[in-house]
Design an enzyme around this catalytic site. Structure first.
Site, PDB file in Angstrom:
ATOM      1  N   GLY A  32       0.809  -1.220   0.000  1.00  0.00           N
ATOM      2  CA  GLY A  32       0.000   0.000   0.000  1.00  0.00           C
ATOM      3  C   GLY A  32       0.836   1.260   0.000  1.00  0.00           C
ATOM      4  O   GLY A  32       2.056   1.216   0.104  1.00  0.00           O
ATOM      5  N   GLY A  34       1.686   4.725   1.891  1.00  0.00           N
ATOM      6  CA  GLY A  34       1.532   5.528   3.098  1.00  0.00           C
ATOM      7  C   GLY A  34       1.317   6.961   2.651  1.00  0.00           C
ATOM      8  O   GLY A  34       1.159   7.232   1.469  1.00  0.00           O
ATOM      9  N   GLY A  37       5.198   7.487   1.466  1.00  0.00           N
ATOM     10  CA  GLY A  37       6.058   6.437   0.938  1.00  0.00           C
ATOM     11  C   GLY A  37       5.261   5.200   0.619  1.00  0.00           C
ATOM     12  O   GLY A  37       4.057   5.275   0.387  1.00  0.00           O
ATOM     13  N   VAL A  38       5.922   4.073   0.611  1.00  0.00           N
ATOM     14  CA  VAL A  38       5.227   2.839   0.272  1.00  0.00           C
ATOM     15  C   VAL A  38       5.398   1.808   1.380  1.00  0.00           C
ATOM     16  O   VAL A  38       6.304   1.902   2.201  1.00  0.00           O
ATOM     17  CB  VAL A  38       5.739   2.219  -1.049  1.00  0.00           C
ATOM     18  CG1 VAL A  38       5.382   3.106  -2.217  1.00  0.00           C
ATOM     19  CG2 VAL A  38       7.225   1.940  -0.988  1.00  0.00           C
ATOM     20  N   VAL A  39       4.492   0.838   1.379  1.00  0.00           N
ATOM     21  CA  VAL A  39       4.576  -0.281   2.303  1.00  0.00           C
ATOM     22  C   VAL A  39       4.777  -1.536   1.471  1.00  0.00           C
ATOM     23  O   VAL A  39       4.025  -1.792   0.519  1.00  0.00           O
ATOM     24  CB  VAL A  39       3.286  -0.419   3.146  1.00  0.00           C
ATOM     25  CG1 VAL A  39       3.457  -1.503   4.203  1.00  0.00           C
ATOM     26  CG2 VAL A  39       2.907   0.907   3.784  1.00  0.00           C
ATOM     27  N   LYS A  57       7.662  -0.105   5.908  1.00  0.00           N
ATOM     28  CA  LYS A  57       7.331   1.216   5.360  1.00  0.00           C
ATOM     29  C   LYS A  57       8.610   1.949   5.062  1.00  0.00           C
ATOM     30  O   LYS A  57       9.480   2.054   5.929  1.00  0.00           O
ATOM     31  CB  LYS A  57       6.574   2.051   6.403  1.00  0.00           C
ATOM     32  CG  LYS A  57       5.151   1.653   6.612  1.00  0.00           C
ATOM     33  CD  LYS A  57       4.446   2.734   7.421  1.00  0.00           C
ATOM     34  CE  LYS A  57       2.957   2.465   7.424  1.00  0.00           C
ATOM     35  NZ  LYS A  57       2.189   3.603   7.908  1.00  0.00           N
ATOM     36  N   ASP A 205      -7.711   9.637  11.244  1.00  0.00           N
ATOM     37  CA  ASP A 205      -8.023   9.080   9.924  1.00  0.00           C
ATOM     38  C   ASP A 205      -8.571   7.668  10.070  1.00  0.00           C
ATOM     39  O   ASP A 205      -8.197   6.748   9.335  1.00  0.00           O
ATOM     40  CB  ASP A 205      -6.783   9.108   9.022  1.00  0.00           C
ATOM     41  CG  ASP A 205      -7.136   8.952   7.547  1.00  0.00           C
ATOM     42  OD1 ASP A 205      -8.340   8.943   7.211  1.00  0.00           O
ATOM     43  OD2 ASP A 205      -6.209   8.824   6.732  1.00  0.00           O
ATOM     44  N   ARG A 209     -10.455   1.624   5.481  1.00  0.00           N
ATOM     45  CA  ARG A 209      -9.214   1.447   4.707  1.00  0.00           C
ATOM     46  C   ARG A 209      -7.980   1.465   5.596  1.00  0.00           C
ATOM     47  O   ARG A 209      -6.902   1.016   5.191  1.00  0.00           O
ATOM     48  CB  ARG A 209      -9.099   2.536   3.623  1.00  0.00           C
ATOM     49  CG  ARG A 209      -9.043   3.925   4.189  1.00  0.00           C
ATOM     50  CD  ARG A 209      -8.951   5.048   3.176  1.00  0.00           C
ATOM     51  NE  ARG A 209      -9.036   6.335   3.845  1.00  0.00           N
ATOM     52  CZ  ARG A 209     -10.186   6.934   4.190  1.00  0.00           C
ATOM     53  NH1 ARG A 209     -11.329   6.368   3.868  1.00  0.00           N
ATOM     54  NH2 ARG A 209     -10.189   8.071   4.846  1.00  0.00           N
ATOM     55  N   ASN A 210      -8.111   2.004   6.811  1.00  0.00           N
ATOM     56  CA  ASN A 210      -6.986   2.061   7.743  1.00  0.00           C
ATOM     57  C   ASN A 210      -7.108   1.050   8.871  1.00  0.00           C
ATOM     58  O   ASN A 210      -6.497   1.197   9.920  1.00  0.00           O
ATOM     59  CB  ASN A 210      -6.848   3.469   8.325  1.00  0.00           C
ATOM     60  CG  ASN A 210      -6.222   4.415   7.337  1.00  0.00           C
ATOM     61  OD1 ASN A 210      -5.437   3.995   6.485  1.00  0.00           O
ATOM     62  ND2 ASN A 210      -6.581   5.685   7.416  1.00  0.00           N
ATOM     63  N   ASP A 223      -1.895   3.152  10.878  1.00  0.00           N
ATOM     64  CA  ASP A 223      -1.748   4.525  10.402  1.00  0.00           C
ATOM     65  C   ASP A 223      -2.276   5.549  11.381  1.00  0.00           C
ATOM     66  O   ASP A 223      -2.906   6.527  10.991  1.00  0.00           O
ATOM     67  CB  ASP A 223      -2.469   4.699   9.054  1.00  0.00           C
ATOM     68  CG  ASP A 223      -1.554   4.292   7.907  1.00  0.00           C
ATOM     69  OD1 ASP A 223      -0.354   4.126   8.171  1.00  0.00           O
ATOM     70  OD2 ASP A 223      -2.044   4.138   6.783  1.00  0.00           O
TER      71      ASP A 223
HETATM   72  N1  ADE Z   1      -0.776  -2.606   4.251  1.00  0.00           N
HETATM   73  C1  ADE Z   1      -0.367  -1.576   4.980  1.00  0.00           C
HETATM   74  N2  ADE Z   1       0.154  -2.005   6.125  1.00  0.00           N
HETATM   75  C2  ADE Z   1       0.054  -3.353   6.129  1.00  0.00           C
HETATM   76  C3  ADE Z   1       0.387  -4.377   7.046  1.00  0.00           C
HETATM   77  N3  ADE Z   1       0.943  -4.080   8.207  1.00  0.00           N
HETATM   78  N4  ADE Z   1       0.105  -5.640   6.728  1.00  0.00           N
HETATM   79  C4  ADE Z   1      -0.470  -5.919   5.557  1.00  0.00           C
HETATM   80  N5  ADE Z   1      -0.819  -5.011   4.654  1.00  0.00           N
HETATM   81  C5  ADE Z   1      -0.550  -3.733   4.938  1.00  0.00           C
END
Ligand code: ADE
Length: 345
Positions: A32, A34, A37-39, A57, A205, A209-210, A223
């Site tokens: 996903g 952030g 940035g990206v996860v 992250k 937030d 989705r979070n 998040d």
């Molecule tokens: N997407 C964002 N954070 C995550 C996480 N901790 N585990 C799985 N998918 C995610």
């Protein structure tokens, strides 16, 4: 880049969160975005030689000073808050090949709750029709029949008992869910929020989705504490990354005064409850974000989702009280959900 490493690690110096250089391997599996940035999915080698999945992250390339500040704030906050079964907890930090700091958190196998719930179909015992959960009955997609049933949105008020004749089926997982499973998600989410509240953390937030689901379908709130600056500068609304606009999760006082408190998190929790009972539906589907504030001021609140019993709808409406002081506390919300669960079994 060197200065950046030092910035990142300042404040983390005397805390035991730095993992060994070779402890974490980051994969290409993208989990996903952030805010900054990206996860990605990663593998963590533990001290006793086991390997487990983690989420990693990292900041985008050439992060701004604000990105760095927020990232560091998130790390410090996660660290301060510590562990709880219904919160995504921090495992530690490590440095990548370019000696940039990455945040390693627990991995939630089943992904985010919104995506998960959207894969749930409603099946009737008496007809072989599958319906895919969506916000508006007109959007219900009949998978095996064109007959439309107003399954999700209560319009004229048939009692929710009719849904005893229906069951929920998760296609990907090939499992059946019950309304009690939905209520368990809600109760666990309230439990996570009670923990954040006790740590004086305002999420800002909270939305499906979070919220993540780990294996065994345990709810983990993620998040948290990220987005204050984003909101203060009103940038999140302008985001053109295609994110759902958070205004539909925001309390009246957040919309009007940019005021965020645990009681404004309670408002968002009401929207989260609604999302859960709508199987991942989008709130206020026919109202544009720019009109939300006036519509709420006029007293409008979303109607009861059909899967939502009347007592739970009362909780949702209480979360949306225009006076923050009149909204229930997370503890009371969890108690109410748990007693609804007891009475339904
Ligand atoms: N997407 C964002 N954070 C995550 C996480 N901790 N585990 C799985 N998918 C995610």
């Amino acid at each position: 880049a060197e200065g950046y490493d030092m910035t990142m690690l300042k404040g983390l110096d005397d805390v035991d969160v730095l993992l060994d250089d070779d402890a974490v391997t980051v994969s290409d599996v993208f989990l996903g975005h952030g805010h900054f940035g990206v996860v990605r999915k990663g593998a963590l080698k533990t001290a006793d030689g086991r390997v487990c999945s983690v989420a990693v992250k990292s900041l985008r390339d050439r992060p701004s000073g604000r990105d760095l500040d927020e990232f560091l704030r998130e790390i410090l906050l996660m660290q301060k808050v510590g562990k709880h079964p219904n919160i995504v907890s921090m495992i530690g930090c490590c440095l990548d090949a370019n000696r940039r700091c990455m945040l390693v958190v627990e991995y939630c196998q089943l992904g985010d709750l919104q995506t998960y719930l959207r894969k749930v179909s409603i099946k009737s015992w008496y007809a072989n029709d599958f319906y895919v959960g969506r916000t508006d009955p007109s959007e219900l997609t009949a998978v095996s029949d064109s007959k439309r049933v107003e399954l999700l949105q209560d319009v004229s008020g048939p009692p929710p008992m009719v849904f005893n004749n229906c069951y929920l089926y998760h296609g990907d997982e090939n499992v059946f869910l019950t309304v009690d499973d939905l209520l368990r998600f809600a109760s666990q989410a309230a439990n996570g929020m009670m923990f954040l509240e006790s740590n004086r953390v305002v999420h800002r937030d909270l939305a499906a989705r979070n919220v993540l689901l780990s294996d065994h379908r345990t709810i983990k709130i993620c998040d948290f504490g990220l987005s204050r600056d984003v909101y203060e500068q009103n940038l999140y609304q302008k985001s053109n990354r295609g994110d759902p606009l958070p205004v539909k999760w925001m309390a009246l006082e957040s919309l009007k005064y940019q005021l965020y408190t645990t009681q404004s998190d309670v408002w968002s929790f009401g929207v989260l409850l609604w999302e859960i009972m709508m199987l991942g539906g989008s709130p206020y589907p026919t109202i544009s974000s720019s009109r939300i504030y006036e519509v709420l001021c006029s007293g409008y609140r979303m109607p009861r989702p059909t899967l939502c019993c009347y007592s739970l709808y009362e909780v949702i409406l209480a979360c949306w009280h225009s006076n923050p002081a009149n909204r229930p506390k997370f503890g009371a919300i969890k108690d109410a959900i748990d007693s609804i669960r007891e009475n339904q079994c």
